[in-house]
Design a protein around this motif. Structure first.
Motif, PDB file in Angstrom:
ATOM      1  N   TRP A   8       0.818  -1.242   0.238  1.00  9.69           N
ATOM      2  CA  TRP A   8      -0.196   0.150   0.719  1.00  9.69           C
ATOM      3  C   TRP A   8       0.591   1.296  -0.115  1.00  9.69           C
ATOM      4  CZ3 TRP A   8      -4.359  -0.222  -2.201  1.00  9.69           C
ATOM      5  CH2 TRP A   8      -4.853  -1.765  -1.969  1.00  9.69           C
ATOM      6  N   LEU A   9       2.131   1.170   0.642  1.00  3.67           N
ATOM      7  CA  LEU A   9       2.613   2.921   0.456  1.00  3.67           C
ATOM      8  C   LEU A   9       3.423   2.783  -0.617  1.00  3.67           C
ATOM      9  CD1 LEU A   9       4.359   2.588   4.175  1.00  3.67           C
ATOM     10  CD2 LEU A   9       2.847   3.654   3.816  1.00  3.67           C
ATOM     11  N   ALA A  10       4.171   1.789  -1.092  1.00  5.16           N
ATOM     12  CA  ALA A  10       4.914   1.423  -2.232  1.00  5.16           C
ATOM     13  C   ALA A  10       3.399   1.829  -3.135  1.00  5.16           C
ATOM     14  CB  ALA A  10       5.384   0.250  -3.124  1.00  5.16           C
ATOM     15  N   PHE A  11       2.341   0.993  -3.447  1.00  3.75           N
ATOM     16  CA  PHE A  11       1.101   1.809  -4.638  1.00  3.75           C
ATOM     17  C   PHE A  11       0.781   3.294  -4.683  1.00  3.75           C
ATOM     18  CE2 PHE A  11      -3.639   2.724  -5.248  1.00  3.75           C
ATOM     19  CZ  PHE A  11      -3.317   1.851  -6.985  1.00  3.75           C
ATOM     20  N   ASN A  12       0.652   3.136  -3.672  1.00  2.00           N
ATOM     21  CA  ASN A  12      -0.143   5.024  -3.180  1.00  2.00           C
ATOM     22  C   ASN A  12       1.475   6.334  -3.603  1.00  2.00           C
ATOM     23  OD1 ASN A  12      -2.667   4.800  -2.873  1.00  2.00           O
ATOM     24  ND2 ASN A  12      -2.162   4.383  -1.310  1.00  2.00           N
ATOM     25  N   PHE A  13       2.761   5.940  -3.290  1.00  2.00           N
ATOM     26  CA  PHE A  13       3.488   6.637  -3.252  1.00  2.00           C
ATOM     27  C   PHE A  13       3.815   6.614  -4.655  1.00  2.00           C
ATOM     28  CE2 PHE A  13       8.218   7.615  -3.669  1.00  2.00           C
ATOM     29  CZ  PHE A  13       8.362   9.167  -3.025  1.00  2.00           C
ATOM     30  N   GLY A  14       3.531   5.700  -5.014  1.00  2.00           N
ATOM     31  CA  GLY A  14       3.827   5.759  -7.098  1.00  2.00           C
ATOM     32  C   GLY A  14       3.082   6.700  -7.238  1.00  2.00           C
ATOM     33  N   ILE A  15       2.155   6.385  -7.605  1.00  2.00           N
ATOM     34  CA  ILE A  15       1.436   7.317  -7.993  1.00  2.00           C
ATOM     35  C   ILE A  15       1.481   8.677  -7.552  1.00  2.00           C
ATOM     36  CG2 ILE A  15      -0.883   8.108  -8.928  1.00  2.00           C
ATOM     37  CD1 ILE A  15      -2.140   5.161  -8.123  1.00  2.00           C
ATOM     38  N   ILE A  17       4.284  10.153  -6.580  1.00  2.00           N
ATOM     39  CA  ILE A  17       4.890  11.092  -6.669  1.00  2.00           C
ATOM     40  C   ILE A  17       5.271  11.249  -8.216  1.00  2.00           C
ATOM     41  CG2 ILE A  17       6.353   8.351  -7.252  1.00  2.00           C
ATOM     42  CD1 ILE A  17       7.909  11.794  -5.370  1.00  2.00           C
ATOM     43  N   VAL A  18       4.609  10.118  -9.010  1.00  2.00           N
ATOM     44  CA  VAL A  18       4.605  10.477 -10.847  1.00  2.00           C
ATOM     45  C   VAL A  18       4.303  11.275 -11.469  1.00  2.00           C
ATOM     46  CG1 VAL A  18       3.426   9.866 -12.540  1.00  2.00           C
ATOM     47  CG2 VAL A  18       5.531   8.215 -10.721  1.00  2.00           C
ATOM     48  N   LEU A  19       2.455  11.785 -10.338  1.00  2.00           N
ATOM     49  CA  LEU A  19       2.048  13.492 -10.685  1.00  2.00           C
ATOM     50  C   LEU A  19       2.518  14.583 -10.365  1.00  2.00           C
ATOM     51  CD1 LEU A  19      -1.557  11.745  -9.377  1.00  2.00           C
ATOM     52  CD2 LEU A  19      -0.914  11.932 -11.549  1.00  2.00           C
ATOM     53  N   VAL A  20       3.378  13.995  -9.256  1.00  2.00           N
ATOM     54  CA  VAL A  20       3.880  15.391  -8.429  1.00  2.00           C
ATOM     55  C   VAL A  20       4.848  15.928  -9.226  1.00  2.00           C
ATOM     56  CG1 VAL A  20       5.633  16.008  -6.182  1.00  2.00           C
ATOM     57  CG2 VAL A  20       3.558  14.596  -6.198  1.00  2.00           C
ATOM     58  N   ASN A  21       5.782  15.027 -10.026  1.00  2.00           N
ATOM     59  CA  ASN A  21       6.825  15.643 -11.373  1.00  2.00           C
ATOM     60  C   ASN A  21       5.856  16.107 -12.244  1.00  2.00           C
ATOM     61  OD1 ASN A  21       9.463  14.366 -10.403  1.00  2.00           O
ATOM     62  ND2 ASN A  21       8.483  13.037  -9.549  1.00  2.00           N
ATOM     63  N   ILE A  22       5.243  15.496 -12.585  1.00  2.00           N
ATOM     64  CA  ILE A  22       4.624  16.350 -13.805  1.00  2.00           C
ATOM     65  C   ILE A  22       3.934  17.513 -13.217  1.00  2.00           C
ATOM     66  CG2 ILE A  22       2.375  16.088 -15.111  1.00  2.00           C
ATOM     67  CD1 ILE A  22       2.933  13.247 -15.372  1.00  2.00           C
ATOM     68  N   GLY A 315       6.881   6.107 -16.696  1.00  2.00           N
ATOM     69  CA  GLY A 315       7.386   4.367 -16.229  1.00  2.00           C
ATOM     70  C   GLY A 315       8.852   5.415 -15.594  1.00  2.00           C
ATOM     71  N   THR A 316       9.630   5.557 -15.778  1.00  2.00           N
ATOM     72  CA  THR A 316      10.881   6.018 -15.480  1.00  2.00           C
ATOM     73  C   THR A 316      10.857   6.699 -14.160  1.00  2.00           C
ATOM     74  OG1 THR A 316      12.365   6.710 -17.593  1.00  2.00           O
ATOM     75  CG2 THR A 316      13.420   6.989 -15.967  1.00  2.00           C
ATOM     76  N   ILE A 317      10.467   7.528 -13.919  1.00  2.00           N
ATOM     77  CA  ILE A 317      10.138   8.384 -12.169  1.00  2.00           C
ATOM     78  C   ILE A 317       9.438   6.593 -11.800  1.00  2.00           C
ATOM     79  CG2 ILE A 317       8.529   9.734 -11.251  1.00  2.00           C
ATOM     80  CD1 ILE A 317       8.211  11.140 -13.638  1.00  2.00           C
ATOM     81  N   GLU A 318       8.653   5.960 -12.467  1.00  2.00           N
ATOM     82  CA  GLU A 318       7.814   5.420 -10.730  1.00  2.00           C
ATOM     83  C   GLU A 318       9.241   4.624 -10.975  1.00  2.00           C
ATOM     84  OE1 GLU A 318       4.764   2.927  -9.414  1.00  2.00           O
ATOM     85  OE2 GLU A 318       5.369   5.285  -9.833  1.00  2.00           O
ATOM     86  N   SER A 319       9.947   3.825 -11.489  1.00  2.00           N
ATOM     87  CA  SER A 319      11.196   2.752 -11.665  1.00  2.00           C
ATOM     88  C   SER A 319      11.966   3.545 -11.367  1.00  2.00           C
ATOM     89  CB  SER A 319      11.530   2.403 -12.976  1.00  2.00           C
ATOM     90  OG  SER A 319      11.916   3.195 -13.994  1.00  2.00           O
ATOM     91  N   MET A 320      12.332   4.581 -10.816  1.00  2.00           N
ATOM     92  CA  MET A 320      13.703   5.287 -10.634  1.00  2.00           C
ATOM     93  C   MET A 320      13.086   5.938  -8.935  1.00  2.00           C
ATOM     94  SD  MET A 320      15.662   8.526 -12.323  1.00  2.00           S
ATOM     95  CE  MET A 320      16.839   7.327 -14.251  1.00  2.00           C
ATOM     96  N   GLU A 321      11.925   5.818  -8.891  1.00  2.06           N
ATOM     97  CA  GLU A 321      11.630   6.212  -7.219  1.00  2.06           C
ATOM     98  C   GLU A 321      11.448   4.918  -6.586  1.00  2.06           C
ATOM     99  OE1 GLU A 321      11.400   8.960  -4.994  1.00  2.06           O
ATOM    100  OE2 GLU A 321      11.638  10.195  -7.242  1.00  2.06           O
TER     101      GLU A 321
END
Length: 396
Positions: A8-15, A17-22, A315-321
């Motif tokens: 759950w931490l990875a799922f929510n953080f992953g989405i 952090i991708v949106l925050v970068n954008i 995908g790059t943002i997600e994989s790097m984070e």
């Protein structure tokens, strides 16, 4: 099997952090495009900026939902750790919260002041919007740097922990990850913008002029940003050489190991995946350049390439984070193993021995019924967000 807490931490953080970068990218690009559009008397560029503003507002809202969900899960699964770190890193968190607030209010002011305030006032708010977005990671990335190595951690005469903020910002992992984050966010924002307008051009050819504007404005800067990511990424990687546990989990699978501890968890595949996705972005952008040289810069082919580049950027943002987070598993603080924790003053050497371990989570929050109920509620939330995005962006 992945623990429910980590999932759950990875799922929510992953989405999130991708949106925050954008968001960071759009916060800079929207007022910039609007300024150039007004200066050049280019109504198409102003309209493009306005469309991007709508994307920015929606992305901001959805990112906030998942950011809140991540915080709730963190509190639920690791209440003691959250309490300790929240108090200890109050200043870095506070810095980011202040700029989150400024960014939120400047977003609202910029949106509603578009046709109501003078150009000078609107541009000043746009500068505040972009600057505040760039400063948000200045606090949050300090938290990440502390979780790499607790530089600035001190203890009072009564053994109470506190953070020496000035010392904390000398953390060798902070400046690399901060500059890398800013470059990555701006680059991802540019590539996502081109991909977004490429997609709406593929859906409706009447949007060709917007796709063309975005390509003309962003193609070269996005390539520069991508190429700059390479030295910045390796600068951050080099800064992790003082944390063998994390470094080896990232690079050990590729034959690069520091010290005698070896590899605890091999996440080199995530590093390789990030490099492949970055290469796809570079190739897609070079292809668009090539088609431009041949005289067909704006075509279905270049639109598809821009969409592929945008998907690869996400995908790059997600994989790097995920690489940065999972490479220190199961430690909350990468440099603190059992031996290092034992050297801390009493009683922290006792209490932190479990609080800094991801496997020691609140079992009540992970109970079967709680997990089932959480899954149902998260599924409903995602459906509602999908409907919200559809209504705002696509429904006539």
């Amino acid at each position: 099997m992945v623990m429910v807490s980590v999932f759950w931490l990875a799922f929510n953080f992953g989405i999130h952090i991708v949106l925050v970068n954008i968001i960071i990218g759009l916060a800079v690009l929207v007022p910039l495009f609007k300024y150039f559009g007004m200066k050049r008397n280019d109504s198409d560029l102003v309209n493009l900026s306005r469309k991007m503003m709508k994307w920015y507002a929606i992305t901001y809202g959805v990112a906030g939902v998942f950011g809140t969900a991540f915080t709730v899960f963190l509190f639920s699964f690791y209440p003691f750790f959250t309490d300790v770190i929240g108090n200890l890193l109050l200043v870095p968190f506070g810095i980011s919260i202040v700029f989150v607030g400024l960014n939120f209010f400047s977003l609202i002011a910029y949106w509603y002041g578009w046709d109501h305030w003078s150009s000078k006032t609107h541009n000043l708010i746009g500068i505040l919007m972009g600057a505040s977005a760039i400063m948000i990671p200045f606090g949050f990335r300090q938290v990440f740097a502390f979780l790499n190595e607790p530089i600035g951690l001190s203890f009072s005469s009564t053994n109470q922990p506190y953070l020496n903020v000035i010392t904390a910002y000398t953390n060798p992992t902070f400046w690399p990850i901060y500059f890398k984050s800013i470059d990555g966010a701006l680059t991802a924002g540019m590539i996502a913008t081109m991909g977004g307008f490429g997609l709406i051009y593929l859906i409706n050819s009447e949007n060709k002029k917007y796709f063309e504007k975005s390509i003309n404005m962003l193609l070269l800067p996005s390539l520069i940003g991508l190429l700059l990511m390479i030295p910045l990424g390796f600068w951050y990687l080099e800064s992790l050489s003082g944390i063998p546990y994390k470094f080896n989990n990232i690079m050990g699978g590729l034959g690069w190991v520091i010290g005698n501890d070896g590899i605890s968890y091999n996440f080199s595949w995530l590093f390789v995946l990030s490099m492949i996705l970055t290469a796809i972005q570079v190739l897609a952008i070079i292809y668009i350049f090539y088609k431009g040289i041949k005289g067909s810069l704006i075509s279905k082919g270049t639109a598809y390439s821009s969409v592929i580049a945008a998907a690869s950027a996400v995908g790059t943002i997600e994989s790097m984070e995920m690489l940065n987070a999972f490479s220190q598993y199961p430690r909350f603080i990468a440099s603190l193993g059992n031996q290092q924790i034992a050297s801390l003053p009493y009683p922290w050497n006792i209490t932190l021995s479990t609080a800094l371990n991801l496997t020691d989570y609140n079992s009540l929050a992970a109970a079967p019924f709680a997990t089932f109920f959480t899954s149902v509620m998260m599924a409903l939330m995602i459906v509602v967000l999908g409907i919200f995005i559809y209504v705002i962006l696509f429904k006539k």
